[in-house]
Design a protein around this motif. Structure first.
Motif, PDB file in Angstrom:
ATOM      1  N   GLN A  64      93.329  -7.394  31.936  1.00  0.00           N
ATOM      2  CA  GLN A  64      93.271  -8.541  31.031  1.00  0.00           C
ATOM      3  C   GLN A  64      91.870  -8.745  30.467  1.00  0.00           C
ATOM      4  OE1 GLN A  64      94.358  -8.760  34.190  1.00  0.00           O
ATOM      5  NE2 GLN A  64      96.522  -9.335  34.107  1.00  0.00           N
ATOM      6  N   GLY A  90      81.344 -11.420  40.586  1.00  0.00           N
ATOM      7  CA  GLY A  90      80.410 -10.682  41.427  1.00  0.00           C
ATOM      8  C   GLY A  90      79.017 -11.277  41.486  1.00  0.00           C
ATOM      9  N   VAL A 140      85.423 -16.574  36.338  1.00  0.00           N
ATOM     10  CA  VAL A 140      84.188 -17.346  36.280  1.00  0.00           C
ATOM     11  C   VAL A 140      84.422 -18.666  35.539  1.00  0.00           C
ATOM     12  CG1 VAL A 140      81.909 -17.360  35.222  1.00  0.00           C
ATOM     13  CG2 VAL A 140      82.690 -15.343  36.440  1.00  0.00           C
ATOM     14  N   LYS A 160      78.521  -3.345  41.987  1.00  0.00           N
ATOM     15  CA  LYS A 160      78.075  -2.703  43.225  1.00  0.00           C
ATOM     16  C   LYS A 160      79.132  -1.771  43.804  1.00  0.00           C
ATOM     17  CE  LYS A 160      79.202  -6.227  46.633  1.00  0.00           C
ATOM     18  NZ  LYS A 160      78.672  -7.287  47.477  1.00  0.00           N
ATOM     19  N   SER A 176      84.184 -13.511  32.546  1.00  0.00           N
ATOM     20  CA  SER A 176      85.562 -13.195  32.929  1.00  0.00           C
ATOM     21  C   SER A 176      86.296 -14.506  33.148  1.00  0.00           C
ATOM     22  CB  SER A 176      85.589 -12.384  34.224  1.00  0.00           C
ATOM     23  OG  SER A 176      85.192 -13.214  35.305  1.00  0.00           O
ATOM     24  N   VAL A 196      86.214 -13.824  27.760  1.00  0.00           N
ATOM     25  CA  VAL A 196      86.614 -12.629  27.025  1.00  0.00           C
ATOM     26  C   VAL A 196      87.885 -12.093  27.651  1.00  0.00           C
ATOM     27  CG1 VAL A 196      85.956 -10.235  26.546  1.00  0.00           C
ATOM     28  CG2 VAL A 196      84.234 -12.064  26.418  1.00  0.00           C
ATOM     29  N   GLY A 197      88.847 -11.693  26.842  1.00  0.00           N
ATOM     30  CA  GLY A 197      90.031 -11.039  27.380  1.00  0.00           C
ATOM     31  C   GLY A 197      91.327 -11.522  26.789  1.00  0.00           C
ATOM     32  N   GLN A 198      92.364 -11.124  27.450  1.00  0.00           N
ATOM     33  CA  GLN A 198      93.727 -11.412  27.011  1.00  0.00           C
ATOM     34  C   GLN A 198      93.940 -12.878  26.653  1.00  0.00           C
ATOM     35  OE1 GLN A 198      96.588  -9.614  26.866  1.00  0.00           O
ATOM     36  NE2 GLN A 198      98.216 -11.101  27.192  1.00  0.00           N
ATOM     37  N   THR A 199      93.505 -13.773  27.527  1.00  0.00           N
ATOM     38  CA  THR A 199      93.688 -15.195  27.239  1.00  0.00           C
ATOM     39  C   THR A 199      92.387 -15.835  26.758  1.00  0.00           C
ATOM     40  OG1 THR A 199      93.496 -15.496  29.621  1.00  0.00           O
ATOM     41  CG2 THR A 199      95.692 -15.667  28.683  1.00  0.00           C
ATOM     42  N   GLY A 232      80.637 -11.850  35.754  1.00  0.00           N
ATOM     43  CA  GLY A 232      81.872 -12.085  36.479  1.00  0.00           C
ATOM     44  C   GLY A 232      81.629 -12.681  37.856  1.00  0.00           C
ATOM     45  N   GLY A 260      75.113  -0.936  41.614  1.00  0.00           N
ATOM     46  CA  GLY A 260      74.087  -1.647  42.358  1.00  0.00           C
ATOM     47  C   GLY A 260      74.292  -3.139  42.312  1.00  0.00           C
ATOM     48  N   ASP A 261      73.370  -3.833  42.971  1.00  0.00           N
ATOM     49  CA  ASP A 261      73.464  -5.286  43.067  1.00  0.00           C
ATOM     50  C   ASP A 261      72.915  -5.926  41.784  1.00  0.00           C
ATOM     51  OD1 ASP A 261      73.274  -7.955  43.586  1.00  0.00           O
ATOM     52  OD2 ASP A 261      72.457  -7.707  45.621  1.00  0.00           O
ATOM     53  N   LYS A 313      99.808 -11.405  38.024  1.00  0.00           N
ATOM     54  CA  LYS A 313      98.570 -11.023  38.718  1.00  0.00           C
ATOM     55  C   LYS A 313      98.865  -9.939  39.739  1.00  0.00           C
ATOM     56  CE  LYS A 313      95.186 -14.620  38.504  1.00  0.00           C
ATOM     57  NZ  LYS A 313      94.802 -15.904  38.986  1.00  0.00           N
TER      58      LYS A 313
HETATM   59  C1  LIG Z   1      98.090 -13.772  32.373  1.00  0.00           C
HETATM   60  C2  LIG Z   1      96.669 -13.445  32.778  1.00  0.00           C
HETATM   61  C3  LIG Z   1      95.681 -13.540  31.820  1.00  0.00           C
HETATM   62  C4  LIG Z   1      94.346 -13.250  32.151  1.00  0.00           C
HETATM   63  N1  LIG Z   1      93.405 -13.332  31.182  1.00  0.00           N
HETATM   64  C5  LIG Z   1      92.140 -12.964  31.481  1.00  0.00           C
HETATM   65  C6  LIG Z   1      91.118 -12.964  30.488  1.00  0.00           C
HETATM   66  O1  LIG Z   1      91.338 -13.329  29.337  1.00  0.00           O
HETATM   67  N2  LIG Z   1      89.884 -12.561  30.831  1.00  0.00           N
HETATM   68  C7  LIG Z   1      89.576 -12.157  32.097  1.00  0.00           C
HETATM   69  O2  LIG Z   1      88.424 -11.783  32.347  1.00  0.00           O
HETATM   70  N3  LIG Z   1      90.496 -12.179  33.054  1.00  0.00           N
HETATM   71  C8  LIG Z   1      91.767 -12.573  32.796  1.00  0.00           C
HETATM   72  N4  LIG Z   1      92.677 -12.605  33.780  1.00  0.00           N
HETATM   73  C9  LIG Z   1      92.207 -12.449  35.186  1.00  0.00           C
HETATM   74  C10 LIG Z   1      91.998 -11.022  35.597  1.00  0.00           C
HETATM   75  O3  LIG Z   1      93.237 -10.505  36.063  1.00  0.00           O
HETATM   76  C11 LIG Z   1      90.985 -10.941  36.740  1.00  0.00           C
HETATM   77  O4  LIG Z   1      91.406 -11.783  37.785  1.00  0.00           O
HETATM   78  C12 LIG Z   1      89.566 -11.336  36.330  1.00  0.00           C
HETATM   79  O5  LIG Z   1      89.172 -10.688  35.140  1.00  0.00           O
HETATM   80  C13 LIG Z   1      88.610 -10.980  37.437  1.00  0.00           C
HETATM   81  O6  LIG Z   1      87.355 -11.549  37.195  1.00  0.00           O
HETATM   82  P1  LIG Z   1      86.025 -10.867  37.766  1.00  0.00           P
HETATM   83  O7  LIG Z   1      86.014  -9.461  37.355  1.00  0.00           O
HETATM   84  O8  LIG Z   1      84.904 -11.738  37.343  1.00  0.00           O
HETATM   85  O9  LIG Z   1      86.182 -11.073  39.322  1.00  0.00           O
HETATM   86  P2  LIG Z   1      86.559 -10.070  40.483  1.00  0.00           P
HETATM   87  O10 LIG Z   1      87.808  -9.375  40.201  1.00  0.00           O
HETATM   88  O11 LIG Z   1      86.451 -10.888  41.721  1.00  0.00           O
HETATM   89  O12 LIG Z   1      85.422  -8.977  40.444  1.00  0.00           O
HETATM   90  C14 LIG Z   1      84.117  -9.145  40.867  1.00  0.00           C
HETATM   91  C15 LIG Z   1      83.404  -7.805  40.784  1.00  0.00           C
HETATM   92  O13 LIG Z   1      82.043  -7.988  41.059  1.00  0.00           O
HETATM   93  C16 LIG Z   1      81.574  -6.934  41.872  1.00  0.00           C
HETATM   94  N5  LIG Z   1      80.426  -7.450  42.625  1.00  0.00           N
HETATM   95  C17 LIG Z   1      80.418  -8.267  43.706  1.00  0.00           C
HETATM   96  N6  LIG Z   1      79.164  -8.586  44.052  1.00  0.00           N
HETATM   97  C18 LIG Z   1      78.339  -7.939  43.194  1.00  0.00           C
HETATM   98  C19 LIG Z   1      76.942  -7.865  43.037  1.00  0.00           C
HETATM   99  N7  LIG Z   1      76.096  -8.545  43.839  1.00  0.00           N
HETATM  100  N8  LIG Z   1      76.449  -7.104  42.039  1.00  0.00           N
HETATM  101  C20 LIG Z   1      77.278  -6.398  41.224  1.00  0.00           C
HETATM  102  N9  LIG Z   1      78.621  -6.453  41.305  1.00  0.00           N
HETATM  103  C21 LIG Z   1      79.144  -7.216  42.290  1.00  0.00           C
HETATM  104  C22 LIG Z   1      82.752  -6.543  42.718  1.00  0.00           C
HETATM  105  O14 LIG Z   1      82.646  -5.187  43.122  1.00  0.00           O
HETATM  106  C23 LIG Z   1      83.930  -6.759  41.745  1.00  0.00           C
HETATM  107  O15 LIG Z   1      84.199  -5.578  41.034  1.00  0.00           O
HETATM  108  C24 LIG Z   1      94.014 -12.888  33.476  1.00  0.00           C
HETATM  109  C25 LIG Z   1      95.013 -12.804  34.432  1.00  0.00           C
HETATM  110  C26 LIG Z   1      96.323 -13.069  34.099  1.00  0.00           C
HETATM  111  C27 LIG Z   1      97.366 -12.951  35.152  1.00  0.00           C
END
Ligand SMILES: Cc1cc2nc3c(=O)[nH]c(=O)nc-3n(C[C@H](O)[C@H](O)[C@H](O)COP(=O)(O)OP(=O)(O)OC[C@H]3O[C@@H](n4cnc5c(N)ncnc54)[C@H](O)[C@@H]3O)c2cc1C
Ligand SMILES: Cc1cc2nc3c(=O)[nH]c(=O)nc-3n(C[C@H](O)[C@H](O)[C@H](O)COP(=O)(O)OP(=O)(O)OC[C@H]3O[C@@H](n4cnc5c(N)ncnc54)[C@H](O)[C@@H]3O)c2cc1C
Lengths: 278, 344
Positions: free
Chosen positions: B284, B223, B250, B300, B247, B262-265, B221, B316-317, A15
């Motif tokens: 990922q 967000g 979530v 956003k 993601s 969806v993704g690597q794992t 995700g 945007g939001d 990570k």
């Molecule tokens: C070995 C390994 C395997 C993994 N496998 C996967 C996998 O298969 N799939 C996967 O998805 N991840 C995987 N991950 C995790 C990955 O690295 C990220 O941690 C993950 O994808 C982040 O999820 P996210 O984008 O939902 O959350 P965050 O990274 O927290 O992103 C949230 C986003 O939302 C936005 N946001 C916030 N509020 C709002 C709003 N009101 N409106 C619009 N946007 C907003 C923010 O700007 C930010 O960009 C893996 C990690 C490792 C180490």
């Protein structure tokens, strides 16, 4: 006495890992070494089974000397004993060589106390092949059970185990003879915070450390890089996707543009479109 | 080991409930291409109970030959029985390349077979190529959580084996009525020799959510802020007749089940339209959806990495923008005032 051995690996925390954008190589110094998260579940499951059925839990790792830290982490989770095999001769092992080397160590551990169950993680987060567990099972001629998300019964007296194996759309209930090897999914349990007594014990704990010369009947041609049929010939950063366009204007205007693009695919939006709902 | 003895490209055909797994058809497509480059033949290995009929399907998707192991002992997948069949077949007919889907069954079988042969096994391959003259398989795969790609070779052992991720290769279109050779094989194997028994199979998802087969995916995700925020995702998905994706963060937060990941794992998906909403665009996640037809990101943060992977982006939001899209869509499709009847 029931003896469960968990195989564990120390890995860089992917990570946190960073890529060097100039050389396209991994900046290993940026990543702290941790216990492979899936292996924490393997150890936790072993500890839970010990709570149900008695016995002892050992952990085994192959790795460089700093991997002692990962063993201590397992003692914190509640393992009784830790074994580490470490030797330059093991370096560069692929899964075939890794499972060979671990098997030799498991045979030696089994001579001290016969092994009833081996628990591996589903995969590691660095190599993430998931191939080492089944490899060990084949070499020890134990049934391999991958994707296990529940152990319902372990009956040493009658020599069987009953487990759930996760399938794409459910699970299957399997009865296997003991000894066997299971690779566990992370949802099999939750790893709680370590207890203070375990933490204190872990801080002082010295694992058994073996090198090649401590392992019996070892065929050195099967170790490390030499014993590995696969070779990593090149490594590169995954292609960066080409950025598209950010829509502009007031939200309403952006949505109008988006709709125009999407409606080019109008055939997709029929009443029966899509593949079902959640 | 005499390398010259090993010829032909094989695919392990995974079958369940009388249906060939989509990944096996995809591998036949990839295998055909490799076999043509090597000027050799493509074969499927089909193991199961009452599977003869499927052999024809395998030929219609590109195989020249099918090795069939048909016996009640193969009713359920079990490592020991399937492995013995595969080992016998490899030893008898000696393929130079052997591919398996990177599914729970394919990975389990391939690891066991590799150990017993022994040979090298490349895990979770996403790209395949072969050197025409030497026959060396170039198998490329993500490692370190998707942070790097690596090309793995197996120079000194045969067959060269790899598990291949679902959805990254393309199946050929079906050639109805194609003819091929069926070779029926059997090995002496008794139920008593097999140390595992399948006691029961439990289906937990009544309606299978086939995220990997969806035409439209609306993925949310972290967000979105919480399970309540995630509802706007469900509403848009219902309006579009889409499947909900997510993601990993979530899924780990428990807002939705893991088969939506969806993704690597999680799953590799290739829908015609993919919405990434409130998803940062970690590598990922990207590796699982980058081959979608049209990618639309809403975030956003204008610097979010997801915009690099998207064809169109809205800054945007999500909590205000997504309901607006849903409404606009209902109007565009003449469904205004419609209740969310299809939501379950
Ligand atoms: C070995 C390994 C395997 C993994 N496998 C996967 C996998 O298969 N799939 C996967 O998805 N991840 C995987 N991950 C995790 C990955 O690295 C990220 O941690 C993950 O994808 C982040 O999820 P996210 O984008 O939902 O959350 P965050 O990274 O927290 O992103 C949230 C986003 O939302 C936005 N946001 C916030 N509020 C709002 C709003 N009101 N409106 C619009 N946007 C907003 C923010 O700007 C930010 O960009 C893996 C990690 C490792 C180490
Ligand atoms: C970029 C890259 C790509 C690679 N690709 C491949 C490949 O495709 N095929 C291949 O054969 N090798 C490959 N390798 C080598 C592989 O990562 C190493 O062989 C590694 O030692 C074992 O594989 P793994 O980490 O994938 O373990 P996995 O098989 O994913 O681990 C499963 C379980 O086995 C146990 N385990 C694994 N390693 C150890 C250990 N050292 N000590 C104790 N228990 C352990 C743990 O319980 C773990 O949870 C690759 C290496 C790199 C750097």
């Amino acid at each position: 006495m029931l003896h469960i051995v968990a195989c564990i690996k120390q890995v860089p925390d992917t990570k946190i890992i960073k890529m060097n954008p100039k050389t396209n190589t991994m900046d290993r110094s940026s990543a702290p070494a941790i216990l492979n998260p899936y292996d924490a579940h393997a150890v936790e499951e072993a500890v839970r089974l010990r709570a149900r059925y008695g016995g002892i839990v050992s952990v085994l790792t192959m790795g460089p000397p700093p991997a002692v830290k990962a063993i201590r982490k397992c003692i914190e989770i509640g393992a009784d004993e830790g074994y580490m095999i470490t030797d330059r001769a093991f370096a560069g092992a692929d899964t075939l060589a890794t499972s060979y080397t671990l098997t030799k160590a498991l045979e030696k551990i089994g001579e001290i106390t016969p092994i009833d169950l081996i628990v591996c993680g589903k995969m590691t987060i660095d190599g993430d092949t998931g191939q080492v567990g089944p490899g060990i099972a084949r070499r020890l001629d134990m049934p391999p059970l991958t994707s296990v998300n529940k152990v319902t019964e372990l009956n040493k007296a009658e020599g069987y185990a009953i487990v759930h194996r996760k399938l794409e759309d459910g699970y299957e209930v399997i009865r296997s003879t003991l000894p066997c090897l299971i690779s566990v999914e992370k949802e099999i349990n939750e790893v709680p915070y370590s207890s203070l007594p375990n933490m204190l014990r872990a801080a002082r704990y010295q694992p058994h450390i073996w090198s090649v010369s401590d392992l019996k009947d070892i065929d050195k041609t099967q170790l490390g890089l030499k014993g590995s049929p696969t070779i990593v010939s090149s490594v590169w950063a995954p292609k960066k996707p080409q950025g598209g366009q950010l829509l502009e204007g007031e939200p309403n205007e952006q949505i109008r543009q988006l709709l125009a693009v999407m409606l080019e695919h109008k055939e997709l939006f029929g009443a029966t479109a899509g593949g079902g709902v959640s | 080991m005499n390398m010259e003895d090993y010829r032909g490209v094989w695919v392990f055909i995974e079958e369940k409930d009388g249906i060939v797994a989509p990944v096996s058809l995809e591998l036949l497509g990839a295998g055909k291409w490799l076999a043509e480059k090597r000027k050799t033949e493509l074969a499927g290995v089909l193991i199961g109970e009452n599977v003869q009929e499927l052999a024809q399907t395998v030929v219609e998707y590109g195989a020249d030959k099918v090795y069939v192991y048909d016996d009640p002992i193969y009713r359920f997948y079990r490592t020991e029985s399937y492995m013995k069949a595969m080992l016998a077949c490899v030893e008898k007919y000696k393929p130079e390349i052997l591919l398996y889907g990177a599914t729970s069954t394919g990975k389990d079988l391939a690891s066991a077979v590799a150990t017993d042969l022994p040979t090298g096994l490349t895990a979770d391959t996403t790209q395949l190529d072969v050197e025409e003259d030497t026959g060396l398989l170039l198998a490329s795969r993500p490692a370190f959580g998707g942070n790097i790609m690596a090309t793995i070779l197996c120079k000194k052992y045969r067959p060269q084996m790899a598990t291949v991720r679902p959805k990254v290769m393309k199946a050929l279109s079906r050639n109805n009525g194609a003819t091929g050779e069926f070779i029926h094989e059997s090995i002496p194997i008794k139920e008593e020799d097999i140390r595992t028994k399948v006691l029961e199979i439990v289906q937990t998802t009544t309606q299978r959510i086939r995220i990997d087969e969806a035409d439209i995916i609306v993925a949310g995700g972290k967000g979105l802020g919480g399970p309540l925020g995630f509802q706007v995702i469900h509403q848009l998905a219902n309006t579009l007749g889409a499947v909900v994706g997510a993601s990993r963060d979530v899924v780990e937060a428990g807002w939705i089940g893991h088969h939506h990941q969806v993704g690597q794992t999680g799953a590799t998906v290739t829908p015609k339209i993919y919405f990434a909403i409130g998803i940062s665009g970690a590598i990922q996640h990207i590796v699982g959806m980058q081959n979608s037809g049209l990618i639309i990101a809403i975030n956003k943060d204008p610097a979010a990495a997801i915009f690099q992977a998207a064809h169109y982006g809205i800054v945007g939001d999500a909590l205000t923008i997504v309901p607006m899209i849903t409404e606009a869509f209902k109007i565009a499709l003449g469904r205004e005032g419609e209740v969310d009847a299809r939501k379950v």
